[in-house]
Design a protein around this motif. Structure first.
Motif, PDB file in Angstrom:
ATOM      1  N   THR A  16       0.879  -1.176   0.000  1.00 20.25           N
ATOM      2  CA  THR A  16       0.000   0.000   0.000  1.00 20.25           C
ATOM      3  C   THR A  16       0.915   1.224   0.000  1.00 20.25           C
ATOM      4  O   THR A  16       2.123   1.086   0.173  1.00 20.25           O
ATOM      5  CB  THR A  16      -0.943   0.008   1.221  1.00 20.25           C
ATOM      6  OG1 THR A  16      -0.186   0.267   2.415  1.00 20.25           O
ATOM      7  CG2 THR A  16      -1.690  -1.318   1.379  1.00 20.25           C
ATOM      8  N   PRO A  17       0.371   2.436  -0.211  1.00 24.45           N
ATOM      9  CA  PRO A  17       1.269   3.580  -0.402  1.00 24.45           C
ATOM     10  C   PRO A  17       2.303   3.781   0.720  1.00 24.45           C
ATOM     11  O   PRO A  17       3.461   4.090   0.447  1.00 24.45           O
ATOM     12  CB  PRO A  17       0.305   4.758  -0.511  1.00 24.45           C
ATOM     13  CG  PRO A  17      -0.905   4.151  -1.157  1.00 24.45           C
ATOM     14  CD  PRO A  17      -1.025   2.778  -0.536  1.00 24.45           C
ATOM     15  N   ALA A  18       1.927   3.618   1.979  1.00 26.42           N
ATOM     16  CA  ALA A  18       2.873   3.913   3.060  1.00 26.42           C
ATOM     17  C   ALA A  18       3.299   2.683   3.855  1.00 26.42           C
ATOM     18  O   ALA A  18       4.288   2.738   4.589  1.00 26.42           O
ATOM     19  CB  ALA A  18       2.264   4.944   4.014  1.00 26.42           C
ATOM     20  N   ARG A  47       6.177  -0.085   8.234  1.00 26.02           N
ATOM     21  CA  ARG A  47       6.279   1.250   7.615  1.00 26.02           C
ATOM     22  C   ARG A  47       7.374   1.210   6.552  1.00 26.02           C
ATOM     23  O   ARG A  47       8.488   0.741   6.817  1.00 26.02           O
ATOM     24  CB  ARG A  47       6.609   2.286   8.684  1.00 26.02           C
ATOM     25  CG  ARG A  47       6.428   3.718   8.225  1.00 26.02           C
ATOM     26  CD  ARG A  47       6.983   4.697   9.249  1.00 26.02           C
ATOM     27  NE  ARG A  47       6.197   4.768  10.463  1.00 26.02           N
ATOM     28  CZ  ARG A  47       6.728   4.909  11.693  1.00 26.02           C
ATOM     29  NH1 ARG A  47       8.031   4.987  11.867  1.00 26.02           N
ATOM     30  NH2 ARG A  47       5.944   4.984  12.745  1.00 26.02           N
ATOM     31  N   GLY A  74      -1.591   6.337   6.532  1.00 25.94           N
ATOM     32  CA  GLY A  74      -1.738   5.211   5.594  1.00 25.94           C
ATOM     33  C   GLY A  74      -2.281   3.944   6.228  1.00 25.94           C
ATOM     34  O   GLY A  74      -2.394   2.911   5.558  1.00 25.94           O
ATOM     35  N   ALA A  77      -5.585   2.434   4.603  1.00 25.11           N
ATOM     36  CA  ALA A  77      -5.344   1.739   3.325  1.00 25.11           C
ATOM     37  C   ALA A  77      -4.726   0.368   3.580  1.00 25.11           C
ATOM     38  O   ALA A  77      -5.070  -0.617   2.908  1.00 25.11           O
ATOM     39  CB  ALA A  77      -4.428   2.578   2.430  1.00 25.11           C
ATOM     40  N   GLN A 103       2.004  10.526  -4.760  1.00 26.71           N
ATOM     41  CA  GLN A 103       2.872  11.075  -3.707  1.00 26.71           C
ATOM     42  C   GLN A 103       4.292  11.364  -4.190  1.00 26.71           C
ATOM     43  O   GLN A 103       5.123  11.828  -3.418  1.00 26.71           O
ATOM     44  CB  GLN A 103       2.928  10.111  -2.524  1.00 26.71           C
ATOM     45  CG  GLN A 103       1.629  10.143  -1.732  1.00 26.71           C
ATOM     46  CD  GLN A 103       1.639   9.146  -0.598  1.00 26.71           C
ATOM     47  OE1 GLN A 103       2.286   8.105  -0.684  1.00 26.71           O
ATOM     48  NE2 GLN A 103       0.938   9.457   0.468  1.00 26.71           N
TER      49      GLN A 103
END
Ligand SMILES: [Zn+2]
Length: 272
Positions: A16-18, A47, A74, A77, A103
């Motif tokens: 996922t994005p983060a 992370r 995040g 998500a 991002q």
């Protein structure tokens, strides 16, 4: 401690994005407390920017591993992706969706870089991260190697074909996230390097071929990683003959149009 078997290709890193969702059994514990939890975790939320373990999905529920998990950027998500991955039926390799690139500009702004200027100067496209990656075995340092599933399969075939000819190929590094690349820049800046010095050896976050899960750095035992001297090895000679048949090409030969230094160790899989 009994380790669960980890099968290549079907074991997934959900992205996922983060935050990354690591399958249980693949992360190293950093304390006794961690070890007890990680041993029982079905999945660990990590992370991306600094590798901190955020939470473990245990049979009895989610166990936070940081003080203020609910404030973690995040997290929603990541939890949605966890739910989706638990419901997912295995549909085979198929299509691998990509995460959005929104991002990218913010990450470069953190480094006081202008994305359009950088992209134009180096002539490299931004590279989206895949939504999930397949476990492709371990790298030289016994770290899990993640690649897009088609590249993971091709890499295992390539490595096996080399071995049949008496050549040992080792993965040095495969998939890396945008956030991980940003973390590299931040650590080097903290140590006093300038952006220009870092850019001489690292692509800006968002622009490395490693983000797409199709590229990997290859080495051979007894050779230092990512050194031009790799071109004098039997492994490199074998790759020059054998890699193309397995879909791999060297991305940065001498005199490449991006002005990137010659990288005989960096190969990318091109799906047929
Ligand atoms: Zn590389």
């Amino acid at each position: 401690m009994q380790r669960r078997p980890i099968s290549p290709l079907t074991t997934r890193l959900v992205n996922t994005p983060a935050i990354e969702l690591w399958p249980g059994g693949l992360l190293r514990a950093r304390s006794n407390h961690d070890a007890r939890i990680l041993a029982r975790a079905r999945c660990v939320l990590r992370r991306k920017r600094d590798g901190v373990y955020l939470a473990a999905d245990l049979p009895e529920g989610m166990q936070p591993l940081v003080p203020h998990l609910h404030r973690e950027p995040g997290l929603d998500a990541a939890l949605d992706a966890l739910d989706a991955s638990q419901m997912q039926v295995c549909t085979g390799p198929g299509h691998v969706a990509e995460l959005p690139l929104h991002q990218l500009r913010e990450r470069l702004a953190l480094l006081r870089m202008d994305d359009a200027g950088y992209a134009k100067r180096v002539g490299l496209p931004a590279v989206a991260e895949p939504e999930w990656l397949a476990f492709a075995g371990f790298d030289r340092y016994r770290r899990p190697l993640w690649l897009r599933v088609d590249a993971a399969r091709a890499w295992r075939h390539l490595r096996d074909a080399a071995l049949r000819d008496g050549i040992v190929l080792e993965a040095i590094s495969g998939y890396r996230s945008h956030d991980y690349q940003l973390g590299i820049f931040e650590r080097k800046l903290t140590r006093g390097q300038t952006i220009e010095e870092i850019l001489a050896v690292n692509a800006a976050p968002g622009y490395s071929e490693h983000h797409g899960g199709l590229a990997l750095d290859i080495g051979t035992p007894g050779q230092p990683p990512a050194e031009e001297s790799f071109e004098h090895t039997a492994a490199f000679a074998w790759l020059q003959d054998g890699a193309r048949g397995h879909g791999f090409r060297m991305s940065y030969p001498r005199g490449n149009p991006h002005g990137i230094d010659y990288e005989p160790w960096h190969w990318r899989y091109w799906p047929a």
